[in-house]
Design an enzyme around this catalytic site. Sequence first.
Site, PDB file in Angstrom:
ATOM      1  N   HIS A  25       0.854  -1.198   0.000  1.00  0.00           N
ATOM      2  CA  HIS A  25       0.000   0.000   0.000  1.00  0.00           C
ATOM      3  C   HIS A  25       0.885   1.243   0.000  1.00  0.00           C
ATOM      4  O   HIS A  25       1.279   1.745   1.054  1.00  0.00           O
ATOM      5  CB  HIS A  25      -0.917  -0.001   1.229  1.00  0.00           C
ATOM      6  N   ASP A  29       1.648   9.017  -6.240  1.00  0.00           N
ATOM      7  CA  ASP A  29       1.653  10.469  -6.082  1.00  0.00           C
ATOM      8  C   ASP A  29       1.902  10.893  -4.642  1.00  0.00           C
ATOM      9  O   ASP A  29       1.872  12.083  -4.325  1.00  0.00           O
ATOM     10  CB  ASP A  29       0.347  11.086  -6.599  1.00  0.00           C
ATOM     11  N   GLU A 216     -10.848   3.301   6.834  1.00  0.00           N
ATOM     12  CA  GLU A 216      -9.901   4.365   7.163  1.00  0.00           C
ATOM     13  C   GLU A 216     -10.695   5.596   7.613  1.00  0.00           C
ATOM     14  O   GLU A 216     -10.769   5.909   8.797  1.00  0.00           O
ATOM     15  CB  GLU A 216      -9.009   4.710   5.977  1.00  0.00           C
TER      16      GLU A 216
END
Length: 380
Positions: A25, A29, A216
Amino acid sequence: MTEPILDAAPALDFDLKSLPKVSLHDHLDGGLRPATIIELAEAAGHTLPSTDPVALGEWFRESADSGSLVRYLETFDHTVAVMQTKEGLFRVAKEFVEDLAEDGVVYGEVRWAPEQHLQQGLTLDEVVEAVQTGLEAGMDSAEERGQQIQVGQLITAMRHADRGQEIAELAVRHRANGAVGFDIAGAEDGFLPSRFKDAFTYLAENNFPATVHAGEAAGLDSIQSALVDGRALRLGHGVRIAEDISVEFEDNSDDDGEDTIGMVTIGSVAAWVRDRGIALEICPSSNLQTGAISGFGDGIESHPVDMLFQLGFNVTINTDNRLMSGVTLTDEFELLVETFDYDLDDLLELTLNAAEAAFLPLDEREALVEYINDAYANLG
């Protein structure tokens, strides 16, 4: 079901950077070098908060360390802005791999959203090809320095947009050219994976694996949708699965001192994730910065990663965005050692979890596992 919480393992003193690592993960960018951003921004005419590499790096870290996922995501305006040409994408991808290899990563999956890189007229296929060329150049560069690394692309759709089907088809189209999986990312809260149900069905029909950002910025509903609608084989972060776990402490102390036992009750969603070995792509530092673990406490010691690991969840450790968090995978391992007293066996188990969850063919996963086991065995 109820189970006792086990004690943490003893600490170790070891050069963690030399250990072989697996990164599942890590956003393209979110892993740029500050100096590269400055050079590419000047060529693109993009204004940055600073043109000093050190100061710019500090700006990214301070902005990310706000406790807000929304503000955290705003930092990407500057990185994405300099990734709109073939040259920019090539350079960023090449350096991305070089930096992973320097940190001891031997297998990595880089996720990124092609739809965000079309502002200068490139097509979706052209940006994927540019990134793949850069990744391959990075792998060649690492090999020239005696470093071994393999990297694949996780083609990502932005969950607030409506291009899921198009991006899913893009991913399948490039499965023979570096694309190893699919993901959805961006603002999680309010944008359930069910928005992309048809795209996930298309991926399943084409036997193409998916990992889904869930657990998350949003909780169990997001995770459930990722499992059902997204057919997720892994959960991006997934840390809020701990909201489906309750702990009650019993004091069994006697006259000789305290003896407190924690009894754990695991809910149905958490049990499904654990019992089927669905990998959690946990990013400790990022989870603290974005407020993903705010429901469990204020500091890293409150992160439920240790509880999840001890309870047998398929925990993997990742960086998320190395630029924004100012971390490497080595740093994240060091954080676990310092916070939870993990030893070498714990780090090996976490690394093997990641290797076995990689979107690789079985024979390549087995070879990766063997390589990691041999490397750890040779430490003695």
